[in-house]
Design a protein around this motif. Structure first.
Motif, PDB file in Angstrom:
ATOM      1  N   ALA A  46      25.199   3.569 -37.430  1.00 58.27           N
ATOM      2  CA  ALA A  46      24.508   4.727 -37.984  1.00 58.27           C
ATOM      3  C   ALA A  46      24.402   5.879 -36.985  1.00 58.27           C
ATOM      4  O   ALA A  46      24.024   6.985 -37.350  1.00 58.27           O
ATOM      5  CB  ALA A  46      23.105   4.327 -38.441  1.00 58.27           C
ATOM      6  N   ILE A  47      24.766   5.640 -35.734  1.00 55.86           N
ATOM      7  CA  ILE A  47      24.591   6.639 -34.669  1.00 55.86           C
ATOM      8  C   ILE A  47      25.767   7.602 -34.643  1.00 55.86           C
ATOM      9  O   ILE A  47      26.921   7.201 -34.562  1.00 55.86           O
ATOM     10  CB  ILE A  47      24.450   5.945 -33.303  1.00 55.86           C
ATOM     11  CG1 ILE A  47      23.223   5.043 -33.302  1.00 55.86           C
ATOM     12  CG2 ILE A  47      24.378   6.978 -32.180  1.00 55.86           C
ATOM     13  CD1 ILE A  47      23.122   4.142 -32.093  1.00 55.86           C
ATOM     14  N   GLN A  48      25.435   8.904 -34.692  1.00 53.02           N
ATOM     15  CA  GLN A  48      26.448   9.947 -34.583  1.00 53.02           C
ATOM     16  C   GLN A  48      26.605  10.389 -33.141  1.00 53.02           C
ATOM     17  O   GLN A  48      27.715  10.563 -32.654  1.00 53.02           O
ATOM     18  CB  GLN A  48      26.070  11.141 -35.461  1.00 53.02           C
ATOM     19  CG  GLN A  48      27.057  12.274 -35.405  1.00 53.02           C
ATOM     20  CD  GLN A  48      26.700  13.372 -36.402  1.00 53.02           C
ATOM     21  OE1 GLN A  48      26.099  13.108 -37.431  1.00 53.02           O
ATOM     22  NE2 GLN A  48      27.068  14.590 -36.089  1.00 53.02           N
ATOM     23  N   SER A  49      25.468  10.600 -32.458  1.00 49.69           N
ATOM     24  CA  SER A  49      25.533  11.029 -31.066  1.00 49.69           C
ATOM     25  C   SER A  49      24.297  10.545 -30.309  1.00 49.69           C
ATOM     26  O   SER A  49      23.291  10.168 -30.913  1.00 49.69           O
ATOM     27  CB  SER A  49      25.650  12.553 -30.967  1.00 49.69           C
ATOM     28  OG  SER A  49      24.488  13.169 -31.478  1.00 49.69           O
ATOM     29  N   THR A  50      24.403  10.575 -28.982  1.00 45.09           N
ATOM     30  CA  THR A  50      23.354  10.074 -28.104  1.00 45.09           C
ATOM     31  C   THR A  50      23.119  11.058 -26.965  1.00 45.09           C
ATOM     32  O   THR A  50      24.075  11.601 -26.406  1.00 45.09           O
ATOM     33  CB  THR A  50      23.788   8.722 -27.487  1.00 45.09           C
ATOM     34  OG1 THR A  50      24.088   7.818 -28.531  1.00 45.09           O
ATOM     35  CG2 THR A  50      22.720   8.143 -26.607  1.00 45.09           C
ATOM     36  N   ARG A  51      21.847  11.261 -26.652  1.00 44.66           N
ATOM     37  CA  ARG A  51      21.465  12.031 -25.452  1.00 44.66           C
ATOM     38  C   ARG A  51      20.476  11.174 -24.680  1.00 44.66           C
ATOM     39  O   ARG A  51      19.491  10.713 -25.240  1.00 44.66           O
ATOM     40  CB  ARG A  51      20.817  13.356 -25.822  1.00 44.66           C
ATOM     41  CG  ARG A  51      21.791  14.375 -26.343  1.00 44.66           C
ATOM     42  CD  ARG A  51      21.155  15.669 -26.771  1.00 44.66           C
ATOM     43  NE  ARG A  51      20.238  16.227 -25.797  1.00 44.66           N
ATOM     44  CZ  ARG A  51      19.393  17.216 -26.067  1.00 44.66           C
ATOM     45  NH1 ARG A  51      19.349  17.734 -27.277  1.00 44.66           N
ATOM     46  NH2 ARG A  51      18.582  17.681 -25.155  1.00 44.66           N
ATOM     47  N   THR A  52      20.726  10.972 -23.400  1.00 48.06           N
ATOM     48  CA  THR A  52      19.864  10.147 -22.572  1.00 48.06           C
ATOM     49  C   THR A  52      19.135  11.013 -21.566  1.00 48.06           C
ATOM     50  O   THR A  52      19.743  11.852 -20.898  1.00 48.06           O
ATOM     51  CB  THR A  52      20.694   9.075 -21.833  1.00 48.06           C
ATOM     52  OG1 THR A  52      21.390   8.297 -22.809  1.00 48.06           O
ATOM     53  CG2 THR A  52      19.810   8.173 -20.995  1.00 48.06           C
ATOM     54  N   PHE A  53      17.841  10.791 -21.455  1.00 49.76           N
ATOM     55  CA  PHE A  53      16.997  11.492 -20.493  1.00 49.76           C
ATOM     56  C   PHE A  53      16.436  10.448 -19.543  1.00 49.76           C
ATOM     57  O   PHE A  53      15.880   9.441 -19.983  1.00 49.76           O
ATOM     58  CB  PHE A  53      15.869  12.242 -21.208  1.00 49.76           C
ATOM     59  CG  PHE A  53      16.377  13.204 -22.241  1.00 49.76           C
ATOM     60  CD1 PHE A  53      16.830  14.455 -21.883  1.00 49.76           C
ATOM     61  CD2 PHE A  53      16.437  12.835 -23.577  1.00 49.76           C
ATOM     62  CE1 PHE A  53      17.324  15.343 -22.839  1.00 49.76           C
ATOM     63  CE2 PHE A  53      16.922  13.702 -24.543  1.00 49.76           C
ATOM     64  CZ  PHE A  53      17.367  14.960 -24.175  1.00 49.76           C
ATOM     65  N   LYS A  54      16.587  10.668 -18.235  1.00 51.65           N
ATOM     66  CA  LYS A  54      16.200   9.662 -17.251  1.00 51.65           C
ATOM     67  C   LYS A  54      14.715   9.635 -16.943  1.00 51.65           C
ATOM     68  O   LYS A  54      14.222   8.653 -16.421  1.00 51.65           O
ATOM     69  CB  LYS A  54      16.991   9.861 -15.966  1.00 51.65           C
ATOM     70  CG  LYS A  54      18.466   9.599 -16.157  1.00 51.65           C
ATOM     71  CD  LYS A  54      19.229   9.693 -14.882  1.00 51.65           C
ATOM     72  CE  LYS A  54      20.689   9.435 -15.205  1.00 51.65           C
ATOM     73  NZ  LYS A  54      21.512   9.279 -14.063  1.00 51.65           N
ATOM     74  N   SER A  55      14.007  10.712 -17.257  1.00 47.51           N
ATOM     75  CA  SER A  55      12.564  10.746 -16.986  1.00 47.51           C
ATOM     76  C   SER A  55      11.875  11.680 -17.970  1.00 47.51           C
ATOM     77  O   SER A  55      12.528  12.480 -18.651  1.00 47.51           O
ATOM     78  CB  SER A  55      12.297  11.219 -15.554  1.00 47.51           C
ATOM     79  OG  SER A  55      12.624  12.590 -15.429  1.00 47.51           O
ATOM     80  N   LEU A  79      21.479  10.582 -36.044  1.00 48.67           N
ATOM     81  CA  LEU A  79      22.065   9.662 -37.011  1.00 48.67           C
ATOM     82  C   LEU A  79      23.089  10.363 -37.880  1.00 48.67           C
ATOM     83  O   LEU A  79      22.980  11.563 -38.156  1.00 48.67           O
ATOM     84  CB  LEU A  79      20.969   9.042 -37.881  1.00 48.67           C
ATOM     85  CG  LEU A  79      19.887   8.267 -37.124  1.00 48.67           C
ATOM     86  CD1 LEU A  79      18.831   7.746 -38.085  1.00 48.67           C
ATOM     87  CD2 LEU A  79      20.488   7.135 -36.317  1.00 48.67           C
ATOM     88  N   LYS A  80      24.078   9.605 -38.328  1.00 52.66           N
ATOM     89  CA  LYS A  80      25.100  10.149 -39.222  1.00 52.66           C
ATOM     90  C   LYS A  80      24.460  10.546 -40.543  1.00 52.66           C
ATOM     91  O   LYS A  80      23.464   9.943 -40.959  1.00 52.66           O
ATOM     92  CB  LYS A  80      26.176   9.088 -39.483  1.00 52.66           C
ATOM     93  CG  LYS A  80      26.988   8.719 -38.277  1.00 52.66           C
ATOM     94  CD  LYS A  80      27.960   7.599 -38.613  1.00 52.66           C
ATOM     95  CE  LYS A  80      28.735   7.161 -37.389  1.00 52.66           C
ATOM     96  NZ  LYS A  80      29.585   5.979 -37.673  1.00 52.66           N
ATOM     97  N   PRO A  81      25.026  11.534 -41.229  1.00 50.17           N
ATOM     98  CA  PRO A  81      24.510  11.894 -42.555  1.00 50.17           C
ATOM     99  C   PRO A  81      24.515  10.673 -43.471  1.00 50.17           C
ATOM    100  O   PRO A  81      25.452   9.880 -43.471  1.00 50.17           O
ATOM    101  CB  PRO A  81      25.492  12.956 -43.040  1.00 50.17           C
ATOM    102  CG  PRO A  81      26.113  13.510 -41.801  1.00 50.17           C
ATOM    103  CD  PRO A  81      26.152  12.368 -40.816  1.00 50.17           C
ATOM    104  N   GLY A  82      23.445  10.520 -44.213  1.00 48.24           N
ATOM    105  CA  GLY A  82      23.327   9.392 -45.122  1.00 48.24           C
ATOM    106  C   GLY A  82      22.833   8.112 -44.468  1.00 48.24           C
ATOM    107  O   GLY A  82      22.692   7.093 -45.130  1.00 48.24           O
TER     108      GLY A  82
END
Length: 148
Positions: A46-55, A79-82
């Motif tokens: 279901a994941i379209q993209s990811t952004r990671t923040f370290k703190s 999340l992907k559409p739908g």
């Protein structure tokens, strides 16, 4: 002697209930809280993209309200559409299930959720139990914030 030992064990267990699980890494998708483990185990398609923040200091303005759970960083998923139909529940609704006032704190792996409007993905609500919290029988705790 038994009373002293019992008192010590009660205090120690109450302290353990409130300790943060440092291995839990939280994630947010569409302003709903989950865990990275939950997404990788149950919703990776279901994941379209990811952004990671370290703190918490790195969080953008729209995620600052989640800084209290960013001790180990925070991952933002788009999340992907739908694919936005993952079960979610508000903290106030969790409290209602236990008959507590809606503004009662909820603990997830030791992290205190005080905003009753916060939405939580249902996948992480495992092993729910009412606990003594801050001297009152009014806290709800979730352990092992992942469902396998």
């Amino acid at each position: 002697m038994k009373k002293l030992l019992y008192s010590f064990l009660l205090l120690a267990s109450a302290t353990l209930f409130a300790q943060k699980n440092t291995s839990t890494k939280f994630a947010v998708a569409n302003d709903v809280v989950g865990t990275v483990d939950m997404f990788t185990a149950n919703h990776k398609n279901a994941i379209q993209s990811t952004r990671t923040f370290k703190s918490a200091a790195e969080l953008p303005q729209n995620l600052k309200k989640f800084s209290f759970i960013a001790d180990n960083g925070l991952v933002e998923y788009k999340l992907k559409p739908g694919q936005t139909n993952i079960d979610r529940i508000a903290v106030s609704d969790i409290n209602a299930q236990f008959g507590f006032p809606k503004d009662t704190p909820v603990l997830i792996d030791g992290y205190e959720f005080t905003n009753s409007d916060t939405l939580i993905f249902g996948d992480i609500l495992n092993k729910m139990e009412a606990v003594d919290y801050n001297g009152k029988k009014s806290g709800i705790r979730f352990n092992k914030a992942i469902i396998s």
